[in-house]
Scaffold this active site. Structure first.
Site, PDB file in Angstrom:
ATOM      1  N   LYS A 116       0.826  -1.215   0.000  1.00 27.69           N
ATOM      2  CA  LYS A 116       0.000   0.000   0.000  1.00 27.69           C
ATOM      3  C   LYS A 116       0.857   1.261   0.000  1.00 27.69           C
ATOM      4  CE  LYS A 116      -2.931  -2.895  -0.208  1.00 27.69           C
ATOM      5  NZ  LYS A 116      -3.491  -3.239  -1.504  1.00 27.69           N
ATOM      6  N   LYS A 158      -2.656   2.052   9.194  1.00 25.55           N
ATOM      7  CA  LYS A 158      -2.970   0.956   8.269  1.00 25.55           C
ATOM      8  C   LYS A 158      -1.751   0.076   8.040  1.00 25.55           C
ATOM      9  CE  LYS A 158      -6.603   3.184   5.506  1.00 25.55           C
ATOM     10  NZ  LYS A 158      -7.093   3.399   4.131  1.00 25.55           N
ATOM     11  N   GLY A 164      -8.591  -4.264   2.033  1.00 20.64           N
ATOM     12  CA  GLY A 164      -9.894  -4.833   2.334  1.00 20.64           C
ATOM     13  C   GLY A 164     -10.320  -4.686   3.786  1.00 20.64           C
ATOM     14  N   GLY A 165      -9.678  -3.764   4.541  1.00 19.96           N
ATOM     15  CA  GLY A 165     -10.183  -3.454   5.872  1.00 19.96           C
ATOM     16  C   GLY A 165      -9.468  -4.130   7.026  1.00 19.96           C
ATOM     17  N   LYS A 237     -19.446  -6.123   0.600  1.00 19.79           N
ATOM     18  CA  LYS A 237     -20.387  -5.321  -0.185  1.00 19.79           C
ATOM     19  C   LYS A 237     -21.684  -6.087  -0.360  1.00 19.79           C
ATOM     20  CE  LYS A 237     -16.581  -3.223  -2.724  1.00 19.79           C
ATOM     21  NZ  LYS A 237     -15.727  -3.382  -3.927  1.00 19.79           N
ATOM     22  N   GLU A 288      -6.787   1.811  -3.108  1.00 24.28           N
ATOM     23  CA  GLU A 288      -5.975   0.691  -3.570  1.00 24.28           C
ATOM     24  C   GLU A 288      -6.451   0.270  -4.948  1.00 24.28           C
ATOM     25  OE1 GLU A 288      -7.697  -3.100  -1.233  1.00 24.28           O
ATOM     26  OE2 GLU A 288      -7.159  -1.460   0.108  1.00 24.28           O
ATOM     27  N   ASN A 290      -7.419  -3.016  -7.265  1.00 24.56           N
ATOM     28  CA  ASN A 290      -7.698  -4.448  -7.277  1.00 24.56           C
ATOM     29  C   ASN A 290      -7.350  -4.998  -8.652  1.00 24.56           C
ATOM     30  OD1 ASN A 290      -8.722  -4.333  -4.640  1.00 24.56           O
ATOM     31  ND2 ASN A 290     -10.683  -3.625  -5.428  1.00 24.56           N
ATOM     32  N   ARG A 292      -7.807  -7.603 -10.452  1.00 23.20           N
ATOM     33  CA  ARG A 292      -8.601  -8.788 -10.784  1.00 23.20           C
ATOM     34  C   ARG A 292      -9.959  -8.369 -11.334  1.00 23.20           C
ATOM     35  NH1 ARG A 292      -9.494  -8.032  -5.164  1.00 23.20           N
ATOM     36  NH2 ARG A 292     -11.695  -7.485  -4.832  1.00 23.20           N
TER      37      ARG A 292
HETATM   38  C1  MV4 Z   1     -10.170   4.646   4.994  1.00 20.47           C
HETATM   39  C2  MV4 Z   1     -11.355   5.143   5.555  1.00 20.47           C
HETATM   40  C3  MV4 Z   1     -11.370   6.453   5.992  1.00 20.47           C
HETATM   41  N1  MV4 Z   1     -10.249   7.212   5.876  1.00 20.47           N
HETATM   42  N2  MV4 Z   1      -9.084   5.441   4.904  1.00 20.47           N
HETATM   43  C4  MV4 Z   1     -11.533   0.089   4.537  1.00 20.47           C
HETATM   44  C5  MV4 Z   1     -11.088  -0.940   3.574  1.00 20.47           C
HETATM   45  C6  MV4 Z   1      -9.827  -0.448   3.011  1.00 20.47           C
HETATM   46  N3  MV4 Z   1      -9.753  -0.745   1.612  1.00 20.47           N
HETATM   47  C7  MV4 Z   1      -9.810   1.011   3.267  1.00 20.47           C
HETATM   48  N4  MV4 Z   1     -10.886   1.290   4.172  1.00 20.47           N
HETATM   49  C8  MV4 Z   1     -11.104   2.542   4.635  1.00 20.47           C
HETATM   50  N5  MV4 Z   1     -10.057   3.396   4.543  1.00 20.47           N
HETATM   51  C9  MV4 Z   1      -9.139   6.688   5.344  1.00 20.47           C
HETATM   52  N6  MV4 Z   1      -8.040   7.442   5.264  1.00 20.47           N
HETATM   53  C10 MV4 Z   1     -12.456   4.293   5.638  1.00 20.47           C
HETATM   54  C11 MV4 Z   1     -12.331   2.988   5.176  1.00 20.47           C
HETATM   55  C12 MV4 Z   1     -13.512   2.162   5.269  1.00 20.47           C
HETATM   56  C13 MV4 Z   1     -14.172   1.717   4.111  1.00 20.47           C
HETATM   57  C14 MV4 Z   1     -13.724   2.007   2.830  1.00 20.47           C
HETATM   58  C15 MV4 Z   1     -14.385   1.551   1.717  1.00 20.47           C
HETATM   59  C16 MV4 Z   1     -15.544   0.798   1.862  1.00 20.47           C
HETATM   60  C17 MV4 Z   1     -16.010   0.509   3.098  1.00 20.47           C
HETATM   61  C18 MV4 Z   1     -15.340   0.946   4.238  1.00 20.47           C
HETATM   62  C19 MV4 Z   1     -15.832   0.656   5.511  1.00 20.47           C
HETATM   63  C20 MV4 Z   1     -15.180   1.085   6.626  1.00 20.47           C
HETATM   64  C21 MV4 Z   1     -14.005   1.834   6.497  1.00 20.47           C
END
Ligand code: MV4
Length: 501
Positions: A116, A158, A164-165, A237, A288, A290, A292
């Site tokens: 990342k 992070k 993916g969380g 999702k 990010e 993906n 795929r």
């Molecule tokens: C974040 C965010 C808020 N601020 N980054 C969750 C999965 C990962 N791919 C990145 N994620 C998040 N990053 C910052 N700087 C909130 C999330 C996030 C989220 C992002 C996309 C779809 C659903 C989510 C659910 C909770 C948190």
């Protein structure tokens, strides 16, 4: 063109890929485990090969068994679907070494996007907006506290190897830093075997918007617009749509060209997705990429008329994109609902067992991508996704109306499912007007689940008997009494698996 493709996956996505193969005159070969002996993908394929026990490590995640089989049956290529080996650089490298075409990107592109922090640095250099924060891992506590102070709280820690969380923690002030720093490092080590972590500004109430990109090996790049994926629960999702009602023409122009630049920066080929957060002011930030084909690709196919799987196969075989960017326009609106074998009123507990009746909806504007039918079994070993229901119509409102109609027609007996839960989302006032972000289901989801629980509590044997007798009559002699088809009480799905005290 390839003559035979091995599909190293299962369920609905394996069937989806086989359908493209059949239309292209390519032989499809399935692999299946013990649990999938009766699954649709096993029966649909031109050739099916038993690969091992139900546990993924013995079957769909067994590198050498899959590669050996591909060689033995003379497959020219392997399609990984999503999950399993789709973003595994070691597997892709193995295919490259063994001269088997991997229907996906190069192992180099996957590696470049895998870290990342490296991906953030790459985006910064390519002019793709990233969330304010560090582009290098944090080496010690003091460095972290000082970086967070400059970025401004709240911040997110992070894992560099994450995605993916997983391995993420919010910090609201400097006093919380030490404990969170150490805990996130421990978690990252446990989950990814790599304890590098970095810091991002926490974006409040964003929408999750992603852009479909596609490129061939000749340097042609295109985007296929955005998908709105904010309706999720714990990073799973549930509903996706395209286009996003929040993204206007100006924002669309900016976000899609950023996504194409992201793909160019790692010399990407294949279909891919660039994920962004979009804040309430329509500022967007790269999250990010993906590397795929994604679960929700059908909504993009419905509004563009492009078959993404056929394009992927053509690209892997050395062909050029079948279209030019300027030929592609957004046509109407598409929404996808993921039908899961999960019980929303029992905290989304997966429901396993045999599906003894399966009747998908039909009619105008409906697409069902499923991997199971009557007699199939939902097992404990894999993801409980039964099917994806995709509805297309000329605009968002009529696509929602169509989705409600289609969900009402769906009959799945034998496993508890989320159909009633989905219906209630589509009836939610905020959903209807597009007023939602990634936090929508943390509140509305609970309310909806509670409503379903209450409905069950008032339900009795007599209610069930009454509904079934009305339904039975309807089926034989037509409707005698007008039923409210949006009420769960009038749907067999609701009664399936109900445990009476
Ligand atoms: C974040 C965010 C808020 N601020 N980054 C969750 C999965 C990962 N791919 C990145 N994620 C998040 N990053 C910052 N700087 C909130 C999330 C996030 C989220 C992002 C996309 C779809 C659903 C989510 C659910 C909770 C948190």
């Amino acid at each position: 063109m390839f003559k035979k493709i091995l599909i190293a996956n299962r369920g609905e996505i394996a069937v989806r890929i086989m359908r493209a193969c059949r239309e292209m005159g390519i032989t499809s070969a399935a692999i299946y485990s013990d649990a999938d002996k009766k699954s649709l993908h096993t029966r649909y394929a031109d050739e099916s090969y038993y690969i091992g026990e139900s546990t993924s490590s013995q079957s769909y995640l067994n590198k050498s068994k899959i590669i050996d089989l591909a060689k033995k049956i003379n497959a020219d290529a392997i399609h990984p679907g999503y999950g399993f080996f789709s973003e595994n650089k070691d597997f892709i490298k193995l295919c490259e070494d063994e001269k088997i075409n991997f229907i996906g990107p190069s192992s180099v592109s996957v590696s470049m996007m895998g870290s990342k922090t490296a991906a953030r640095q790459l985006m910064k250099n390519s002019g793709v907006p990233i969330v304010p924060g560090t582009t290098e891992p944090i080496s010690n506590l003091d460095e972290g506290i000082s970086a967070a102070g400059l970025i401004g709280y709240p911040v997110l820690l992070k894992a560099s190897a994450g995605g993916g969380g997983k391995g993420m923690r919010k910090i609201s002030s400097a006093d919380e830093f030490k404990e969170a720093f150490e805990a996130t490092k421990r978690e990252a080590m446990k989950a990814f075997g790599d304890d590098s972590i970095y810091i991002e500004k926490f974006i409040e109430n964003p929408k999750h918007i992603e852009v479909q990109v596609i490129a061939d090996k000749h340097g042609n790049y295109a985007h296929l617009f955005e998908r709105e994926c904010s309706i999720q629960r714990r990073h799973q999702k549930i509903i996706e749509e395209s286009p996003s009602s929040f993204v206007d023409d100006a924002a669309r122009e900016r976000i899609t060209s950023a996504a194409v630049n992201a793909a160019k920066s790692c010399r990407y080929y294949n279909a891919g997705t660039v994920e962004f957060l979009m804040d309430p002011d329509k500022n967007f930030y790269f999250l990010e990429m993906n590397t795929r084909l994604q679960v929700e690709h059908p909504v993009t196919e419905m509004i563009t008329g492009i078959d993404l799987v056929k394009e992927q196969i053509n690209i892997a075989a050395g062909g050029k994109l079948s279209f030019k960017q300027e030929d592609i326009k957004i046509h109407g609106h598409a929404i996808e609902s993921r039908i899961y074998a999960e019980d929303p009123s029992e905290n989304f507990l997966p429901s396993v067992g045999e599906i003894y009746q399966y009747i998908p909806p039909q009619g105008p504007g409906i697409r069902v991508d499923d991997g199971f039918g009557t007699g199939s079994e939902i097992s404990v070993y894999y993801d409980p996704l039964i099917a994806k229901l995709i509805c297309w119509s000329s605009d968002r409102d009529s696509a929602i109306a169509r989705m409600k109609r289609a969900l009402g027609e769906y009959r799945i007996a034998g496993v508890i499912n989320n159909i009633e839960f989905l219906k209630k989302i589509f009836e939610h006032e905020d959903f209807k007007v597009g007023k939602f972000d990634i936090n929508f289901l943390s509140k509305a989801g609970r309310q909806i689940a509670d409503e379903l629980v209450k409905l069950r509590q008032v339900a009795s044997h007599e209610d069930a008997a009454a509904v079934f007798s009305v339904m039975a009559k309807e089926k034989s002699v037509g409707r005698k009494k007008k039923l409210d088809y949006n009420s769960p009480l009038n749907n067999e799905n609701f009664w399936t698996g109900l445990r009476y005290e």
